[in-house]
Design a protein around this motif. Structure first.
Motif, PDB file in Angstrom:
ATOM      1  N   ASP A 188      27.201  40.618  48.845  1.00 56.95           N
ATOM      2  CA  ASP A 188      26.716  41.718  47.674  1.00 56.95           C
ATOM      3  C   ASP A 188      26.828  41.103  46.338  1.00 56.95           C
ATOM      4  N   SER A 189      26.938  39.845  46.155  1.00 57.19           N
ATOM      5  CA  SER A 189      26.854  39.331  44.971  1.00 57.19           C
ATOM      6  C   SER A 189      25.628  38.158  44.705  1.00 57.19           C
ATOM      7  N   GLY A 190      25.041  38.342  43.625  1.00 57.07           N
ATOM      8  CA  GLY A 190      24.110  37.211  43.228  1.00 57.07           C
ATOM      9  C   GLY A 190      24.483  35.976  43.415  1.00 57.07           C
ATOM     10  N   THR A 191      25.704  35.737  43.185  1.00 57.56           N
ATOM     11  CA  THR A 191      26.295  34.386  43.368  1.00 57.56           C
ATOM     12  C   THR A 191      27.020  34.380  44.689  1.00 57.56           C
ATOM     13  N   HIS A 192      26.540  33.922  45.699  1.00 58.53           N
ATOM     14  CA  HIS A 192      27.296  33.990  47.074  1.00 58.53           C
ATOM     15  C   HIS A 192      28.273  33.166  47.153  1.00 58.53           C
ATOM     16  N   PHE A 193      28.615  31.911  46.920  1.00 56.95           N
ATOM     17  CA  PHE A 193      29.749  31.058  47.229  1.00 56.95           C
ATOM     18  C   PHE A 193      30.262  30.872  45.746  1.00 56.95           C
ATOM     19  N   THR A 194      31.660  30.818  45.679  1.00 58.77           N
ATOM     20  CA  THR A 194      32.376  30.360  44.507  1.00 58.77           C
ATOM     21  C   THR A 194      33.814  29.881  44.986  1.00 58.77           C
ATOM     22  N   LEU A 195      34.153  28.604  44.005  1.00 59.38           N
ATOM     23  CA  LEU A 195      35.547  28.115  44.262  1.00 59.38           C
ATOM     24  C   LEU A 195      36.188  28.498  42.892  1.00 59.38           C
ATOM     25  N   THR A 196      37.208  29.188  43.036  1.00 59.54           N
ATOM     26  CA  THR A 196      38.151  29.527  41.647  1.00 59.54           C
ATOM     27  C   THR A 196      39.536  29.330  41.775  1.00 59.54           C
ATOM     28  N   ALA A 197      39.850  28.710  40.711  1.00 58.62           N
ATOM     29  CA  ALA A 197      41.258  28.482  40.619  1.00 58.62           C
ATOM     30  C   ALA A 197      42.136  29.589  39.642  1.00 58.62           C
ATOM     31  N   TYR A 198      43.273  30.052  40.264  1.00 59.68           N
ATOM     32  CA  TYR A 198      44.037  31.159  39.487  1.00 59.68           C
ATOM     33  C   TYR A 198      45.242  30.270  39.153  1.00 59.68           C
ATOM     34  N   ASP A 199      45.799  31.004  37.955  1.00 62.20           N
ATOM     35  CA  ASP A 199      47.142  30.585  37.685  1.00 62.20           C
ATOM     36  C   ASP A 199      48.173  31.234  38.482  1.00 62.20           C
ATOM     37  N   GLY A 200      49.009  30.511  39.177  1.00 57.15           N
ATOM     38  CA  GLY A 200      50.042  31.128  40.168  1.00 57.15           C
ATOM     39  C   GLY A 200      50.986  32.279  39.698  1.00 57.15           C
ATOM     40  N   ALA A 201      51.428  31.967  38.362  1.00 59.16           N
ATOM     41  CA  ALA A 201      52.310  33.027  37.493  1.00 59.16           C
ATOM     42  C   ALA A 201      51.808  34.279  37.188  1.00 59.16           C
ATOM     43  N   THR A 202      50.538  33.972  36.689  1.00 60.75           N
ATOM     44  CA  THR A 202      49.929  35.448  35.899  1.00 60.75           C
ATOM     45  C   THR A 202      48.840  35.867  36.772  1.00 60.75           C
ATOM     46  N   GLY A 203      48.183  35.251  37.525  1.00 61.92           N
ATOM     47  CA  GLY A 203      46.880  35.466  38.370  1.00 61.92           C
ATOM     48  C   GLY A 203      45.543  35.279  37.478  1.00 61.92           C
ATOM     49  N   ARG A 204      45.671  34.705  36.265  1.00 60.14           N
ATOM     50  CA  ARG A 204      44.768  34.382  35.385  1.00 60.14           C
ATOM     51  C   ARG A 204      43.753  33.514  35.869  1.00 60.14           C
ATOM     52  N   THR A 205      42.413  33.553  35.862  1.00 60.71           N
ATOM     53  CA  THR A 205      41.491  32.752  36.169  1.00 60.71           C
ATOM     54  C   THR A 205      41.342  31.576  35.456  1.00 60.71           C
TER      55      THR A 205
END
Length: 383
Positions: A188-205
């Motif tokens: 349901d997103s215009g961008t179907h595939f993404t790879l995202t990294a998050y900070d393990g301590a804060t959850g920040r992208t």
């Protein structure tokens, strides 16, 4: 210059003797993880639970016990944080077997006290799934299909939680100390595939990349800088990822790099002064390899049966080398690979050949060998 398999190994003049050993709890026991403090070895396994042994004599110091409510959902360890906090706290996940997790516990490594437990299944996610847990400061990340987020390791209180990009999404997750990776497909997103990294301590992208297809992460070797082994259509590679998400390859060639020795419980691969030192396998056998993370160049290779973890100095690189009849510990220079013999280990006796799933060199110069499988001996300590 890289050291090659034909180079003569140094010979150690110091000989260690076996001080104690601990039998494996069962023939089908599987090592889940371990911690080493100045006084204790803490071993988590599917049949042995979470048990601490005195480094002095191998006697049992404590065995962790879950509260009744958490224990009802399963008491077999299924995941363990590779490290402890500065205060000696760590996390262990439990379930009905070693591959699916129903709860996470915070444990004091000095006493075995279970400080808190958090369920990893709920009404919306009733089926237990596999999980991983890592520490960064006082935040424990939990990486799994049911639960993805960060908890305060002292209290178990939620610090952050993952939110999907859309309603109709499938997500694949991986983690390491300090980082969480999410590869998703959202219909349901215009961008179907993404790879995202998050900070393990804060959850920040940290960064996010649009993709044409799924990326599979085989291993996370380091969180800072991020180093991953990944599979994309038509290519397998090990990459150093910049803060922007851009990446460059390590010159791995036909060598398979591994995060540890023969066991998912082993996390011996590590960064030492900008050099990634990691266990590896080739057609010729097992070895330890080193790569410059700034240039991607392979610095050296040394034939070894296992890469050891130094319990006293994280910048020291030790490896087990030699044959079963003449095993020894060598110290390796992280930049050059120059080997210095440290000590000869007791040889395997009779039909028992110890398989090192995890190896530690203690601050006092002793060697702990933890078997990844239940082959009779669960731990051997030599000094």
């Amino acid at each position: 210059m890289a050291l090659h398999r034909e180079d003569a190994a140094p010979s150690a003049s110091r000989h260690l003797v076996q001080v104690w050993q601990v039998a494996s709890p069962a023939a089908d026991d599987e090592l889940v993880g371990s911690w080493v403090t100045d006084k204790l070895l803490v071993r988590a396994s599917t049949r042995g639970g979470v048990t601490a042994y005195s480094l002095a004599d191998g006697s049992t110091a404590w065995t962790a016990a879950l509260p009744a409510k958490a224990a009802a959902a399963g008491t077999q360890p299924c995941a363990m944080s590779p490290t402890l906090t500065a205060a000696g706290l760590g996390t262990v996940a439990f379930g009905r077997d070693g591959h699916t997790c129903t709860s996470l516990a915070g444990i004091d490594a000095a006493t075995g006290t279970v400080l808190w437990t958090v369920p990893l299944v709920d009404a919306g996610h009733k089926t237990a799934m596999g999980a991983q847990t890592f520490l960064q400061g006082d935040v424990a990340t939990v990486v799994g299909e049911n639960f993805l987020g960060g908890l305060d390791v002292r209290t178990g209180h939620r610090v952050w939680g993952f939110k999907s990009r859309g309603y109709y999404c499938n997500a694949y997750t991986w983690g390491g100390p300090g980082v969480v990776l999410v590869d998703d497909y959202c219909a349901d997103s215009g961008t179907h595939f993404t790879l995202t990294a998050y900070d393990g301590a804060t959850g920040r992208t940290l960064w996010s990349q649009t993709q044409d297809a799924h990326t599979d992460i085989a291993h996370v070797f380091s969180g800072a800088p991020l180093i991953v082994s990944e599979h994309k259509a038509g290519e397998d590679s090990v990459r150093v990822v910049a803060p922007s998400g851009a990446s460059r390859k390590l010159a791995v060639g036909n060598t398979e790099l591994l995060p540890g020795n023969d066991s998912a419980a082993d996390h011996s691969a590590r960064l030492v002064g900008g050099v990634l030192v990691t266990p590896a396998t080739t057609a010729a056998g097992s070895e330890v390899d080193a790569f410059d993370t700034a240039t991607g160049a392979k610095l050296w290779s040394y034939p070894a049966t296992a890469l050891a973890t130094s319990a006293g100095d994280s910048d020291r690189v030790y490896a087990l080398a030699g044959s079963p009849s003449a095993p020894q510990v060598v110290a390796l220079d992280p930049r050059t690979g120059h080997a210095t013999a440290v000590a000869a280990l007791p040889a395997a006796t009779g039909k028992r050949v110890f398989t090192a799933g995890t190896v530690y060199v203690t601050a006092a110069g002793g060697v702990l060998e933890l078997d990844a499988q239940g082959t009779g001996v669960g731990v051997r300590f030599s000094q």
